[in-house]
Design a protein around this motif. Structure first.
Motif, PDB file in Angstrom:
ATOM      1  N   LEU A  40       0.825  -1.207   0.000  1.00  0.00           N
ATOM      2  CA  LEU A  40       0.000   0.000   0.000  1.00  0.00           C
ATOM      3  C   LEU A  40       0.860   1.258   0.000  1.00  0.00           C
ATOM      4  CD1 LEU A  40      -2.626  -1.148   2.653  1.00  0.00           C
ATOM      5  CD2 LEU A  40      -3.114  -0.684   0.247  1.00  0.00           C
ATOM      6  N   TYR A  41       0.457   2.215  -0.816  1.00  0.00           N
ATOM      7  CA  TYR A  41       1.075   3.537  -0.829  1.00  0.00           C
ATOM      8  C   TYR A  41       0.041   4.563  -0.395  1.00  0.00           C
ATOM      9  CZ  TYR A  41       4.816   1.416  -3.590  1.00  0.00           C
ATOM     10  OH  TYR A  41       5.846   0.626  -4.018  1.00  0.00           O
ATOM     11  N   HIS A  42       0.406   5.402   0.578  1.00  0.00           N
ATOM     12  CA  HIS A  42      -0.492   6.473   1.008  1.00  0.00           C
ATOM     13  C   HIS A  42      -0.201   7.727   0.195  1.00  0.00           C
ATOM     14  CE1 HIS A  42      -1.457   9.961   3.790  1.00  0.00           C
ATOM     15  NE2 HIS A  42      -2.624   9.461   3.423  1.00  0.00           N
ATOM     16  N   GLY A  43      -1.202   8.213  -0.536  1.00  0.00           N
ATOM     17  CA  GLY A  43      -1.042   9.430  -1.315  1.00  0.00           C
ATOM     18  C   GLY A  43      -2.121   9.540  -2.361  1.00  0.00           C
ATOM     19  N   SER A  44      -2.064  10.623  -3.118  1.00  0.00           N
ATOM     20  CA  SER A  44      -3.044  10.880  -4.170  1.00  0.00           C
ATOM     21  C   SER A  44      -2.596  10.254  -5.481  1.00  0.00           C
ATOM     22  CB  SER A  44      -3.216  12.388  -4.351  1.00  0.00           C
ATOM     23  OG  SER A  44      -3.983  12.667  -5.506  1.00  0.00           O
ATOM     24  N   VAL A  45      -3.549   9.744  -6.233  1.00  0.00           N
ATOM     25  CA  VAL A  45      -3.218   9.183  -7.549  1.00  0.00           C
ATOM     26  C   VAL A  45      -2.649  10.251  -8.479  1.00  0.00           C
ATOM     27  CG1 VAL A  45      -4.932   7.345  -7.352  1.00  0.00           C
ATOM     28  CG2 VAL A  45      -5.568   9.507  -8.472  1.00  0.00           C
ATOM     29  N   THR A  46      -2.903  11.524  -8.166  1.00  0.00           N
ATOM     30  CA  THR A  46      -2.357  12.592  -9.002  1.00  0.00           C
ATOM     31  C   THR A  46      -0.844  12.696  -8.845  1.00  0.00           C
ATOM     32  OG1 THR A  46      -2.775  14.269  -7.299  1.00  0.00           O
ATOM     33  CG2 THR A  46      -4.508  13.908  -8.937  1.00  0.00           C
ATOM     34  N   ASP A  47      -0.287  12.011  -7.837  1.00  0.00           N
ATOM     35  CA  ASP A  47       1.164  12.002  -7.619  1.00  0.00           C
ATOM     36  C   ASP A  47       1.818  10.725  -8.124  1.00  0.00           C
ATOM     37  OD1 ASP A  47       1.147  14.523  -6.392  1.00  0.00           O
ATOM     38  OD2 ASP A  47       0.620  13.644  -4.457  1.00  0.00           O
ATOM     39  N   MET A  48       1.071   9.900  -8.858  1.00  0.00           N
ATOM     40  CA  MET A  48       1.681   8.709  -9.458  1.00  0.00           C
ATOM     41  C   MET A  48       2.824   9.127 -10.385  1.00  0.00           C
ATOM     42  SD  MET A  48      -1.619   6.364 -10.493  1.00  0.00           S
ATOM     43  CE  MET A  48      -0.638   5.113 -11.339  1.00  0.00           C
ATOM     44  N   PRO A  49       3.826   8.210 -10.542  1.00  0.00           N
ATOM     45  CA  PRO A  49       3.940   6.871  -9.956  1.00  0.00           C
ATOM     46  C   PRO A  49       4.560   6.898  -8.562  1.00  0.00           C
ATOM     47  CG  PRO A  49       5.739   7.245 -11.488  1.00  0.00           C
ATOM     48  CD  PRO A  49       4.882   8.483 -11.524  1.00  0.00           C
ATOM     49  N   PHE A  50       4.246   5.871  -7.763  1.00  0.00           N
ATOM     50  CA  PHE A  50       4.794   5.724  -6.415  1.00  0.00           C
ATOM     51  C   PHE A  50       5.930   4.708  -6.375  1.00  0.00           C
ATOM     52  CE2 PHE A  50       0.888   7.868  -5.536  1.00  0.00           C
ATOM     53  CZ  PHE A  50       1.128   8.600  -4.385  1.00  0.00           C
ATOM     54  N   ASP A  51       6.108   3.974  -7.440  1.00  0.00           N
ATOM     55  CA  ASP A  51       7.235   3.044  -7.541  1.00  0.00           C
ATOM     56  C   ASP A  51       7.660   2.971  -9.004  1.00  0.00           C
ATOM     57  OD1 ASP A  51       5.492   1.265  -8.901  1.00  0.00           O
ATOM     58  OD2 ASP A  51       4.939   0.262  -7.041  1.00  0.00           O
ATOM     59  N   ASP A  52       8.732   2.244  -9.248  1.00  0.00           N
ATOM     60  CA  ASP A  52       9.225   2.136 -10.628  1.00  0.00           C
ATOM     61  C   ASP A  52       8.879   0.787 -11.241  1.00  0.00           C
ATOM     62  OD1 ASP A  52      10.921   0.537  -9.179  1.00  0.00           O
ATOM     63  OD2 ASP A  52      12.762   1.617  -9.713  1.00  0.00           O
ATOM     64  N   LYS A  53       7.921   0.104 -10.631  1.00  0.00           N
ATOM     65  CA  LYS A  53       7.482  -1.189 -11.150  1.00  0.00           C
ATOM     66  C   LYS A  53       6.564  -1.002 -12.355  1.00  0.00           C
ATOM     67  CE  LYS A  53       6.024  -4.481  -8.559  1.00  0.00           C
ATOM     68  NZ  LYS A  53       5.253  -5.239  -7.543  1.00  0.00           N
ATOM     69  N   VAL A  54       6.468  -2.046 -13.156  1.00  0.00           N
ATOM     70  CA  VAL A  54       5.407  -2.118 -14.159  1.00  0.00           C
ATOM     71  C   VAL A  54       4.492  -3.275 -13.770  1.00  0.00           C
ATOM     72  CG1 VAL A  54       6.590  -1.021 -16.075  1.00  0.00           C
ATOM     73  CG2 VAL A  54       6.921  -3.460 -15.683  1.00  0.00           C
ATOM     74  N   TYR A  55       3.238  -3.159 -14.123  1.00  0.00           N
ATOM     75  CA  TYR A  55       2.201  -4.104 -13.707  1.00  0.00           C
ATOM     76  C   TYR A  55       1.547  -4.744 -14.922  1.00  0.00           C
ATOM     77  CZ  TYR A  55       2.772  -1.911  -9.159  1.00  0.00           C
ATOM     78  OH  TYR A  55       3.308  -1.450  -7.968  1.00  0.00           O
ATOM     79  N   ASP A  56       1.143  -6.021 -14.750  1.00  0.00           N
ATOM     80  CA  ASP A  56       0.396  -6.708 -15.813  1.00  0.00           C
ATOM     81  C   ASP A  56      -0.981  -6.089 -16.007  1.00  0.00           C
ATOM     82  OD1 ASP A  56       2.465  -8.607 -15.936  1.00  0.00           O
ATOM     83  OD2 ASP A  56       1.475  -9.922 -14.497  1.00  0.00           O
ATOM     84  N   GLY A  57      -1.553  -5.626 -14.897  1.00  0.00           N
ATOM     85  CA  GLY A  57      -2.914  -5.101 -14.953  1.00  0.00           C
ATOM     86  C   GLY A  57      -3.103  -3.932 -14.010  1.00  0.00           C
ATOM     87  N   ILE A  58      -4.034  -3.058 -14.349  1.00  0.00           N
ATOM     88  CA  ILE A  58      -4.429  -1.949 -13.480  1.00  0.00           C
ATOM     89  C   ILE A  58      -5.948  -1.912 -13.448  1.00  0.00           C
ATOM     90  CG2 ILE A  58      -4.472   0.572 -13.230  1.00  0.00           C
ATOM     91  CD1 ILE A  58      -1.634   0.607 -14.418  1.00  0.00           C
ATOM     92  N   PHE A  59      -6.505  -1.783 -12.228  1.00  0.00           N
ATOM     93  CA  PHE A  59      -7.953  -1.677 -12.074  1.00  0.00           C
ATOM     94  C   PHE A  59      -8.249  -0.401 -11.303  1.00  0.00           C
ATOM     95  CE2 PHE A  59     -11.895  -2.608  -9.605  1.00  0.00           C
ATOM     96  CZ  PHE A  59     -12.758  -2.654 -10.691  1.00  0.00           C
ATOM     97  N   CYS A  60      -8.966   0.508 -11.932  1.00  0.00           N
ATOM     98  CA  CYS A  60      -9.236   1.823 -11.354  1.00  0.00           C
ATOM     99  C   CYS A  60     -10.746   2.036 -11.317  1.00  0.00           C
ATOM    100  CB  CYS A  60      -8.538   2.897 -12.180  1.00  0.00           C
ATOM    101  SG  CYS A  60      -8.585   4.521 -11.425  1.00  0.00           S
ATOM    102  N   TYR A  61     -11.330   1.894 -10.135  1.00  0.00           N
ATOM    103  CA  TYR A  61     -12.787   1.857  -9.996  1.00  0.00           C
ATOM    104  C   TYR A  61     -13.333   3.186  -9.460  1.00  0.00           C
ATOM    105  CZ  TYR A  61     -17.392   0.463  -8.321  1.00  0.00           C
ATOM    106  OH  TYR A  61     -18.739   0.379  -8.088  1.00  0.00           O
ATOM    107  N   ALA A  62     -14.260   3.777 -10.212  1.00  0.00           N
ATOM    108  CA  ALA A  62     -15.052   4.930  -9.750  1.00  0.00           C
ATOM    109  C   ALA A  62     -14.184   6.043  -9.176  1.00  0.00           C
ATOM    110  CB  ALA A  62     -16.089   4.474  -8.715  1.00  0.00           C
ATOM    111  N   LEU A  63     -13.077   6.313  -9.847  1.00  0.00           N
ATOM    112  CA  LEU A  63     -12.149   7.311  -9.347  1.00  0.00           C
ATOM    113  C   LEU A  63     -11.885   8.421 -10.358  1.00  0.00           C
ATOM    114  CD1 LEU A  63      -9.146   7.134  -7.149  1.00  0.00           C
ATOM    115  CD2 LEU A  63      -8.643   7.730  -9.500  1.00  0.00           C
ATOM    116  N   ILE A  64     -11.727   8.052 -11.614  1.00  0.00           N
ATOM    117  CA  ILE A  64     -11.268   9.041 -12.595  1.00  0.00           C
ATOM    118  C   ILE A  64     -12.233  10.213 -12.727  1.00  0.00           C
ATOM    119  CG2 ILE A  64     -12.294   7.860 -14.619  1.00  0.00           C
ATOM    120  CD1 ILE A  64      -9.594   8.723 -16.067  1.00  0.00           C
ATOM    121  N   HIS A  65     -13.524   9.976 -12.514  1.00  0.00           N
ATOM    122  CA  HIS A  65     -14.495  11.065 -12.672  1.00  0.00           C
ATOM    123  C   HIS A  65     -14.431  12.082 -11.524  1.00  0.00           C
ATOM    124  CE1 HIS A  65     -16.767   7.529 -10.962  1.00  0.00           C
ATOM    125  NE2 HIS A  65     -16.866   8.409  -9.983  1.00  0.00           N
TER     126      HIS A  65
END
Length: 208
Positions: free
Chosen positions: A83-108
């Motif tokens: 877990l990373y504490h912070g705002s998604v507007t400050d992404m990225p929080f690490d230098d990893k790459v991921y197979d998948g990303i799931f972003c639910y009811a947030l972008i709006h």
């Protein structure tokens, strides 16, 4: 926005119950079918949407703006989730790459520049041929057009939460250069678009 969500989670705790959203189950099926092994969830909340992935052996990393929500996630999952504490507007929080990303009811919940940055940041953190799934509230939602107008198709109905309402044209405009595979309409408590994209370097817009 941080104060809004911290107050909401502190006052209402697990306000949406423990059952994962239908969109999370749909995304889990897509990710399992494509043999994805690690998933990033921006705006993980108290972790209810992590359950389908963890239950299928997928490693989960989450980003969350509310410390109370992070505590609730840790109570349920312990060290199973990074877990990373912070705002998604400050992404990225690490230098990893991921197979998948799931972003639910947030972008709006974000402004135009923040939405574009989030989509690009998520796309950049995908492995090549990785998949990202977003849900976004639509103009069919009962609160569309209600409250204080704060921009085109964006309204503040509850103080501190400014919501942008999508139509298909705005989905195509914002996701079209990021490997958009499909858009479908779902009702996950609110009318939403389920949007899925595939990272393929040939389609990379190259814009930041």
């Amino acid at each position: 926005m941080a104060e809004f969500w911290e107050d909401a989670f502190r006052d209402k705790r697990k306000m949406w119950g423990s059952k994962p959203a239908g969109s999370a189950v749909w995304a889990k099926d897509l990710f399992v079918e494509n043999n994805l092994k690690n998933v990033l969830i921006p705006g993980i909340g108290y972790g209810r949407n992590a359950e389908p992935f963890i239950g299928n052996g997928i490693r989960v990393t989450g980003i969350e703006i509310s410390k109370t929500a992070i505590e609730l996630t840790r109570e349920t999952y312990g060290s199973q989730i990074t877990l990373y504490h912070g705002s998604v507007t400050d992404m990225p929080f690490d230098d990893k790459v991921y197979d998948g990303i799931f972003c639910y009811a947030l972008i709006h919940l974000l402004g135009e520049g923040e939405r574009k940055k989030l989509i690009q940041d998520c796309y950049d953190q995908l492995t090549d041929n990785g998949l990202m799934v977003f849900t976004a509230i639509t103009k069919e939602a009962p609160n569309f057009g209600k409250g204080k107008p704060v921009g085109k198709d964006r309204y503040e109905f509850h103080k501190g939460a400014q919501i942008y309402y999508y139509d298909r044209a705005s989905v195509l405009s914002e996701f079209g250069q990021h490997g958009l595979l499909g858009i479908t309409e779902v009702n996950d408590g609110q009318p939403m678009f389920l949007i899925w994209c595939k990272k393929n370097l040939r389609y990379h817009s190259g814009s930041h």
